[in-house]
Design an enzyme around this catalytic site. Sequence first.
Site, PDB file in Angstrom:
ATOM      1  N   LYS A 352      32.979  41.410  41.731  1.00  0.00           N
ATOM      2  CA  LYS A 352      33.011  41.378  43.193  1.00  0.00           C
ATOM      3  C   LYS A 352      31.613  41.709  43.730  1.00  0.00           C
ATOM      4  O   LYS A 352      31.092  42.793  43.467  1.00  0.00           O
ATOM      5  CB  LYS A 352      34.029  42.392  43.716  1.00  0.00           C
ATOM      6  CG  LYS A 352      35.459  42.089  43.315  1.00  0.00           C
ATOM      7  CD  LYS A 352      36.409  43.170  43.831  1.00  0.00           C
ATOM      8  CE  LYS A 352      37.828  42.911  43.364  1.00  0.00           C
ATOM      9  NZ  LYS A 352      38.434  41.727  44.017  1.00  0.00           N
ATOM     10  N   ARG A 429      47.594  38.602  39.089  1.00  0.00           N
ATOM     11  CA  ARG A 429      48.676  37.669  38.749  1.00  0.00           C
ATOM     12  C   ARG A 429      48.880  37.578  37.240  1.00  0.00           C
ATOM     13  O   ARG A 429      49.981  37.286  36.775  1.00  0.00           O
ATOM     14  CB  ARG A 429      48.378  36.293  39.349  1.00  0.00           C
ATOM     15  CG  ARG A 429      47.149  35.599  38.811  1.00  0.00           C
ATOM     16  CD  ARG A 429      46.666  34.480  39.697  1.00  0.00           C
ATOM     17  NE  ARG A 429      46.091  34.971  40.941  1.00  0.00           N
ATOM     18  CZ  ARG A 429      45.611  34.195  41.904  1.00  0.00           C
ATOM     19  NH1 ARG A 429      45.623  32.885  41.761  1.00  0.00           N
ATOM     20  NH2 ARG A 429      45.109  34.717  43.001  1.00  0.00           N
TER      21      ARG A 429
END
Length: 572
Positions: A352, A429
């Site tokens: 990030k 996920r």
Amino acid sequence: MSSVVACRAFYSHFPSAAPPTYTFLLARVLPASFGRPFGRRSGGRRSLVMAAHNLGLTTPVNLDPLKISFAAKDADLAEWKGDVLAVGVTEQDLTKDENSKFQNPILQKLDAQLSGLLSEASSEEDFMGKAGQSVVLRLPGIGSKRVGLFGLGQSPSNIISVRSLGETVAAVAKTAQASNVAIVLASSDSLSAESKLTTASALASGAVLGVHDDNRYKSESKKPSLKSVDIIGLGNGPEIEKKLKYAENLSSGIIFGRELVNSPANVLTPAMLAQEASNIASLYKDVLSATILDAEQCKELKMGSYLGVAAASANPPHFIHLCYKPPGGTANLKLALVGKGLTFDSGGYNIKTGPGCSIELMKFDMGGSAAVLGAAKAIGQIKPPGVEVHFIVAACENMISGTGMRPGDIVTASNGKTIEVNNTDAEGRLTLADALVYACNQGVEKIVDLATLTGACIVALGPSIAGVFTPSDDLFKEVFSASESSGEKLWRMPLEESYWESMKSGVADMVNTGGRPGGAITAALFLKQFVKEGVQWMHIDMAGPVWNDKKKAATGFGVSTLVEWVLKNSSS
């Protein structure tokens, strides 16, 4: 009669220690013994939890207990004595006659006692009764030291406004260092008997949440002085006492969830999250059991997707499974609550970076697991009949090292499906994939998963609304009804099957992320691949409402809706 809320540091010690017998509300999350290794047997399976070294020498402070008692009364406001008398008013309640006097009977009587000061103050300060507005008068010489009007907006039965009223009154009490307050609604007579019960519960939970300050990591903190809250005019007796007890239990779970999310990643590692889950099972061992799986046990279950995410971290993964079985053991329905449990998310090799990446806030990437475990704590106290609930978290960190998952790697989930990892920052996920397969293998009929999954959902719905994805209209109606009772905001999003084309891989069954358009939808479609046919499933993307930017703290979002949903599925 009164319902007493006992608030104290969350009890946590070695497995041999006996759990305390009192109620926890302002639950402190982590033990002073953080950093010590321990082993235990849980849920019939070996569980070895080794806490990493205490990075930064940070240990949460074990604060003294705080107790707040709630009492439902039918009392004369003119005779009530205490620190703050809070009156919740709608915009209609403030209607005045030609002499600028209130027409509402309660306000009229109170204003007469105060020689018109209340009507004068409301006019001078332009108080209109809108939600969030308030005006408070300091009035020495009468029974109440302070009298305040607090806006409810258009309706006295709006659950969000009522809970907000409780929080605002608690904030005023903190500022005034008040030890006892009373809350009354100016138009409570217009409420049905059921609405009065719900309103009393919302006021009580709002007051508790408003008092709560997470000061565990501050070198100095001020202890709240609030000791008692009287709720006037909504009735009394066993039914309202039951609702106040429910508010106590629910608030306990919400605060527990908040403090889990607030805890920094150098303290709340996957091992410590697993320990907190085990603590809950120990506290409510009559209805809860815990199974904690280590990396080797997860490998035996072929959880390659989950283990791929965890591979780079020095803190090993811990797969958490709490099981609630109702008193008596008879359950007509099996449910599963699955929460994303990334105790820190660096993004992996797709690290990030740049403005808005929020890497400094990635301790909240386990907000879904906090909601699930907070719900487990509340359910363990409420003990709903006729329903079995599985609380499941695949806890780990997404870090960077030579052993870490790389872009382009292919991982294999426990249902045999293969996934090409085209972005290591779409890791949540991957952990949920194996958690959903595991949940289905418990024989459940309905699953709700919660995750801080996509920034796309925040772009779509903003910071206070969670996106809901499900192919089941019936399940949506159930959960949406629960959210209306809880006051948490959900919005159903489409599961557009044609978008799945962007998730296809040339070398595996699927990739783990599609393009930028419809990112929250494709993430939900990915999760759907790991749910068995015949199992009703819903995904809640709570990336926005998990955190309050203004307060710089967790919200506890999700706990209330999950508890309400479980109760709606119970035989109570």
